[in-house]
Write a protein that holds these residues in place. Structure first.
Motif, PDB file in Angstrom:
ATOM      1  N   VAL A 210       0.771  -1.143   0.277  1.00 25.70           N
ATOM      2  CA  VAL A 210       0.245  -0.133   0.062  1.00 25.70           C
ATOM      3  C   VAL A 210       1.156   1.295  -0.409  1.00 25.70           C
ATOM      4  O   VAL A 210       1.112   2.266  -1.078  1.00 25.70           O
ATOM      5  CB  VAL A 210      -0.971   0.397   1.292  1.00 25.70           C
ATOM      6  N   SER A 211       1.540   1.213   0.615  1.00 25.71           N
ATOM      7  CA  SER A 211       2.840   2.691   1.022  1.00 25.71           C
ATOM      8  C   SER A 211       3.295   3.285  -0.801  1.00 25.71           C
ATOM      9  O   SER A 211       4.129   3.760  -0.547  1.00 25.71           O
ATOM     10  CB  SER A 211       4.084   2.089   2.455  1.00 25.71           C
ATOM     11  N   GLN A 212       3.901   1.947  -0.859  1.00 29.97           N
ATOM     12  CA  GLN A 212       3.843   1.813  -2.651  1.00 29.97           C
ATOM     13  C   GLN A 212       3.433   2.350  -3.652  1.00 29.97           C
ATOM     14  O   GLN A 212       3.501   3.197  -4.744  1.00 29.97           O
ATOM     15  CB  GLN A 212       5.448   1.159  -2.823  1.00 29.97           C
ATOM     16  N   THR A 213       2.323   1.559  -4.841  1.00 32.86           N
ATOM     17  CA  THR A 213       1.439   1.210  -5.034  1.00 32.86           C
ATOM     18  C   THR A 213       0.703   2.201  -5.365  1.00 32.86           C
ATOM     19  O   THR A 213       0.076   2.659  -6.033  1.00 32.86           O
ATOM     20  CB  THR A 213       1.080   0.586  -5.062  1.00 32.86           C
ATOM     21  N   PHE A 214      -0.102   2.491  -3.542  1.00 30.89           N
ATOM     22  CA  PHE A 214      -1.196   3.549  -3.836  1.00 30.89           C
ATOM     23  C   PHE A 214      -0.977   4.763  -3.132  1.00 30.89           C
ATOM     24  O   PHE A 214      -2.157   5.894  -3.237  1.00 30.89           O
ATOM     25  CB  PHE A 214      -2.356   2.782  -3.123  1.00 30.89           C
ATOM     26  N   GLU A 215       0.206   5.320  -2.474  1.00 33.83           N
ATOM     27  CA  GLU A 215       0.834   6.102  -1.939  1.00 33.83           C
ATOM     28  C   GLU A 215       1.373   6.964  -2.569  1.00 33.83           C
ATOM     29  O   GLU A 215       2.145   7.796  -1.850  1.00 33.83           O
ATOM     30  CB  GLU A 215       1.007   5.744   0.053  1.00 33.83           C
ATOM     31  N   GLY A 216       2.365   6.247  -3.074  1.00 30.04           N
ATOM     32  CA  GLY A 216       3.278   7.328  -4.081  1.00 30.04           C
ATOM     33  C   GLY A 216       4.599   6.626  -3.255  1.00 30.04           C
ATOM     34  O   GLY A 216       5.800   6.849  -4.210  1.00 30.04           O
ATOM     35  N   ALA A 228      -5.624   7.633  -6.436  1.00 32.74           N
ATOM     36  CA  ALA A 228      -5.250   6.558  -6.630  1.00 32.74           C
ATOM     37  C   ALA A 228      -6.836   6.319  -5.702  1.00 32.74           C
ATOM     38  O   ALA A 228      -7.500   7.356  -4.972  1.00 32.74           O
ATOM     39  CB  ALA A 228      -4.498   5.553  -5.277  1.00 32.74           C
ATOM     40  N   PRO A 229      -7.670   5.388  -5.688  1.00 29.67           N
ATOM     41  CA  PRO A 229      -9.109   4.595  -5.419  1.00 29.67           C
ATOM     42  C   PRO A 229      -8.679   5.056  -3.615  1.00 29.67           C
ATOM     43  O   PRO A 229      -7.830   4.635  -3.510  1.00 29.67           O
ATOM     44  CB  PRO A 229      -9.215   3.064  -6.129  1.00 29.67           C
ATOM     45  N   PRO A 230      -9.625   5.055  -3.331  1.00 28.74           N
ATOM     46  CA  PRO A 230      -9.791   5.109  -1.600  1.00 28.74           C
ATOM     47  C   PRO A 230      -9.411   3.298  -1.304  1.00 28.74           C
ATOM     48  O   PRO A 230     -10.165   2.842  -1.627  1.00 28.74           O
ATOM     49  CB  PRO A 230     -11.170   6.148  -1.520  1.00 28.74           C
ATOM     50  N   GLU A 231      -9.003   3.995   0.195  1.00 25.92           N
ATOM     51  CA  GLU A 231      -9.291   2.525   1.079  1.00 25.92           C
ATOM     52  C   GLU A 231     -10.318   1.891   0.864  1.00 25.92           C
ATOM     53  O   GLU A 231     -10.564   0.580   0.950  1.00 25.92           O
ATOM     54  CB  GLU A 231      -8.174   2.574   2.446  1.00 25.92           C
ATOM     55  N   TRP A 240      -7.122  -1.363 -10.732  1.00 23.73           N
ATOM     56  CA  TRP A 240      -6.226   0.275 -11.203  1.00 23.73           C
ATOM     57  C   TRP A 240      -4.933  -0.209 -11.280  1.00 23.73           C
ATOM     58  O   TRP A 240      -3.826   1.100 -11.828  1.00 23.73           O
ATOM     59  CB  TRP A 240      -6.616   1.592  -9.566  1.00 23.73           C
ATOM     60  N   LEU A 241      -4.661  -0.909 -10.083  1.00 24.31           N
ATOM     61  CA  LEU A 241      -3.127  -1.159  -9.865  1.00 24.31           C
ATOM     62  C   LEU A 241      -2.486  -2.377 -11.007  1.00 24.31           C
ATOM     63  O   LEU A 241      -2.148  -2.474 -11.698  1.00 24.31           O
ATOM     64  CB  LEU A 241      -2.974  -1.511  -8.761  1.00 24.31           C
ATOM     65  N   ARG A 242      -4.188  -3.162 -11.158  1.00 29.13           N
ATOM     66  CA  ARG A 242      -4.181  -4.576 -12.519  1.00 29.13           C
ATOM     67  C   ARG A 242      -3.932  -3.690 -14.262  1.00 29.13           C
ATOM     68  O   ARG A 242      -3.000  -3.968 -14.664  1.00 29.13           O
ATOM     69  CB  ARG A 242      -5.351  -4.904 -12.906  1.00 29.13           C
ATOM     70  N   ASP A 243      -4.083  -2.656 -14.086  1.00 28.25           N
ATOM     71  CA  ASP A 243      -4.437  -1.645 -15.244  1.00 28.25           C
ATOM     72  C   ASP A 243      -2.799  -1.134 -15.594  1.00 28.25           C
ATOM     73  O   ASP A 243      -2.158  -1.336 -16.293  1.00 28.25           O
ATOM     74  CB  ASP A 243      -5.085  -0.493 -15.275  1.00 28.25           C
ATOM     75  N   LYS A 244      -2.261  -1.078 -13.537  1.00 26.19           N
ATOM     76  CA  LYS A 244      -0.640  -0.515 -14.349  1.00 26.19           C
ATOM     77  C   LYS A 244       0.270  -1.617 -15.089  1.00 26.19           C
ATOM     78  O   LYS A 244       1.152  -1.693 -15.324  1.00 26.19           O
ATOM     79  CB  LYS A 244      -0.396   0.077 -12.568  1.00 26.19           C
ATOM     80  N   TRP A 245      -0.080  -2.994 -14.325  1.00 24.61           N
ATOM     81  CA  TRP A 245       0.574  -3.874 -13.889  1.00 24.61           C
ATOM     82  C   TRP A 245       0.495  -4.956 -15.469  1.00 24.61           C
ATOM     83  O   TRP A 245       1.376  -5.204 -16.635  1.00 24.61           O
ATOM     84  CB  TRP A 245       0.905  -4.788 -13.132  1.00 24.61           C
TER      85      TRP A 245
END
Length: 304
Positions: A210-216, A228-231, A240-245
């Motif tokens: 979370v600290s890297q993927t959604f918080e930058g 990023a989408p909310p927790e 959202w993460l899947r699209d990046k990968w």
């Protein structure tokens, strides 16, 4: 004067498991993957690690630093503990083991002490395969992780270096994970792995970072975090993460299509969407293609 923050808990470590049996009844392979921070090995080798684990082989992901400055709004012991816990959760989801070393993020140096640490870790794991960054990279921790692992490639078998830990009876195969740096020479994809079957598992695992993927991470910001989408919407976060990968992992498959063709044949290779790639380091054991198929047993047998 620079003040170093005291780290109360920075590592989650598990001992090397006994060699039991792989899925096919053979002795399991032992693979150790070194990344500079608690996300690097997961990003670079997570899919291949999941393939090994699914067949009963034993994989360990090691973060050589604790990641304690790898966030834009927090640091020190609290961040180190948080990132070690995130890394452990990724490992659990992939079916592997993790360890985070107590070295400050951004301060890794290729010292004798650190060479000993890496050598002992490889010996204790009784590794067949060792994976790390290449020793040229934008980040000094990445570079020095590569240097330290290279420096261990010979020493792991020398009896009177770190003599309290038994030397390996065989030299492992040392591999580099892929990158895009061109100097002094570009990455060479000696082994390319189809990770289509574990792509969704890898994405699920990486949502724990979370600290890297959604918080930058270190270069994030409040604005980037807000994008990023909310927790409270984990399903949106995953997509959202899947699209990046999809973009990242499919780029590897396109870039190394010729390597996929070598290992899987033309018909299969053209269907592969997602891949991870590795380069053989000159300093460890130099495997033949047949040996590579034994070390990567999910590669198809050589066609006659």
């Amino acid at each position: 004067m620079r003040v170093c923050l005291l780290l109360l808990v920075v590592a989650i470590s598990f001992p090397a498991p006994d060699r039991l049996f792989a899925q096919d009844g053979s002795e399991p392979l032992k693979i150790i993957c070194f990344g500079a921070h608690p996300d690097d090995a997961e990003y670079k080798s997570g899919g291949t690690a999941a393939l090994w684990a699914a067949q009963g082989h034993q994989v360990k992901l090691v973060s050589v630093t604790n990641g304690d400055i790898g966030h834009w709004s927090m640091a020190g012991g609290p961040l180190a503990k948080r990132r070690a816990a995130e890394s452990a959760k990724v490992a659990e989801r992939l079916g592997v083991t993790s360890e985070v070393l107590d070295i400050h993020d951004g301060e890794l140096e290729p010292t004798l002490e650190n060479r000993r640490k890496i050598t002992i870790l490889i010996r204790e794991w009784d590794a067949d395969i060792v994976i790390s960054h290449r020793p040229w990279d934008y980040h000094p921790d990445h570079r020095y992780t590569g240097v330290l692992v290279q420096d261990a490639a010979y020493m792991v078998a020398v009896p009177f270096f770190c003599p309290t830990t038994p030397p390996l009876k065989k030299n492992p195969v040392f591999l580099y994970s892929s990158d895009r740096f061109q100097k002094p020479y570009p990455f060479e994809a000696d082994i390319v792995v189809d990770v289509d079957s574990v792509f969704e598992k890898k994405v699920d695992a990486l949502t724990a970072l979370v600290s890297q993927t959604f918080e930058g991470g270190a270069l994030g910001s409040a604005d980037k975090m807000a994008a990023a989408p909310p927790e409270s919407r984990p399903e949106l976060r995953r997509e959202w993460l899947r699209d990046k990968w999809i973009g990242r992992q499919s780029a590897e498959a396109k870039r190394f299509r010729s390597g996929l063709i070598k290992w899987y044949g033309e018909e299969h290779a053209q269907q592969v969407q997602y891949a991870e790639a590795f380069e053989i380091c000159e300093y460890g054991r130099q495997p033949t293609d047949d040996e590579i198929r034994q070390l990567f047993p999910f590669l198809p047998a050589k066609s006659e």
